[in-house]
Design a protein around this motif. Sequence first.
Motif: not given
Length: 347
Positions: A139-144, A148-150, A169-170
Motif C-alpha cells: 500500500a502507498i500511503g501518500r504519493d508525491l 510535498l503537501r505534508t 494509489f488509494d
Amino acid sequence: MTRTPPSAAELALAAEVDRRGLTVTPHQLERWRAKRWLAPTDQWTDPATSTLRPDIVHRTAWLAALSRSGRSISWIGWTFWAIDDTEQTAALLRQALIRTKLPLRQAGITLARIPQDDSDTAFDARQGLAERLLQGRRAIGRDLDGLLRTHAGTAGVTLPEPRTVSNPFDATLIRVGARLLTGGMADVSPEELTEAWRSAWTGPPEQLDRITAAHIAADQAGTDLRALSPLAHGLPGLVRALERADARLLCEAVRACTKASSTLMKLLLERADVETLAELMSDVMWDQWVRTGGIAPASRLGEAAITLSTVQYLLVPDWAEDLHRYQNRMDRLLAAPTAPTPHDRPA
C-alpha cells in the motif's frame, strides 16, 4: 574465445569518449550496436571528411555515462530507438512496450488467461484475476503530491489547492483499477467508479459533481464517455492499441514521454523550490500525468510509467497537446536563472 581486435573506428570513438572523461570498451560498443542503440560502424563517419560524426560521439558518451556494471539502462534505451525512428527501431520499441505489462508479470498472469467474452463465467474469472493482481501489493500511503503537501504544511508553505483525489494509489481506487485492467470499463459500473473516486476525493466537491453530471448527460445523448478511457477494454485493449499504432506516431509518443519524464526528474532534483513546485502543481498535467506516471525511474516500474504515458499520448484526446504544453512550461522553469545563495553573493 579470441575477440576480434578493435577496429580503427572503434579506437577513435573510444578516444573521443575518453576526452570527455568517460570510458568505453570495444565490447560495450559491440553490445550497443547489437541492441540498435548505436548505429553500425560504417555509419559512424562523415563521408565527406571521414571524421567521426558528432552525434555518434555524443550518443556514445551518453551510453558510457548511463551504463553501470550489471545494471540495465531500462527505458532510456527506448529513447534511442524512438530518436532513430526507423522501421527496425520502431519494431523493437513496440515489442518493449508490449512486454512491459508490469502488473501481469508480477502476478504471473498472461494476457491469454484473461477471458474476453461477456458471460458470467468470464466475468467471474476476470474478477478472480483482478484479486490476484492485488495479492502482495504494498500500500502507498501518500504519493508525491501528498508528501510535498505534508512537508509544505510543516514548513508553513502554501501550495496550490488539490484538484482531484488525495492519492491516485488509494486502496479503493487500486481495487477498482485492478478490475479495469482485467475487464475494462464493462466490468465496473458507473456507480462503483463514482463511489471509488468520491471516497478519495479532496478537490472541490462541485468538480466531481460536474464530472458525474457530464457522464449522465452523455449517457442520455447516447454517448459513453467511459469508452474514451485508455482502459475502456482493459490491458488487452492497451496492447492492441500499441500493436496497431503507426510506427512514426509511436516513436513520436515515446520521444515526447521520455523527454518529459527526464525534464521533470531534472526539475525536481535541481529546482525543487516553492515557486517551481507551485507552478508545476498549478497545471492540470500535474494530476493527469506527474502523479500517475510522470516520474519514471530507470527500472521496471519506470518502464511501466513510460508505457502508460505513451498509451495516453496515443489514445486520450488532447493529452499529447497538453504534454507538449507542459514540456514547454518545464523547459522555461529549467532555463530560468536561480536565486543567488549566500555563497554566490559578493562580499
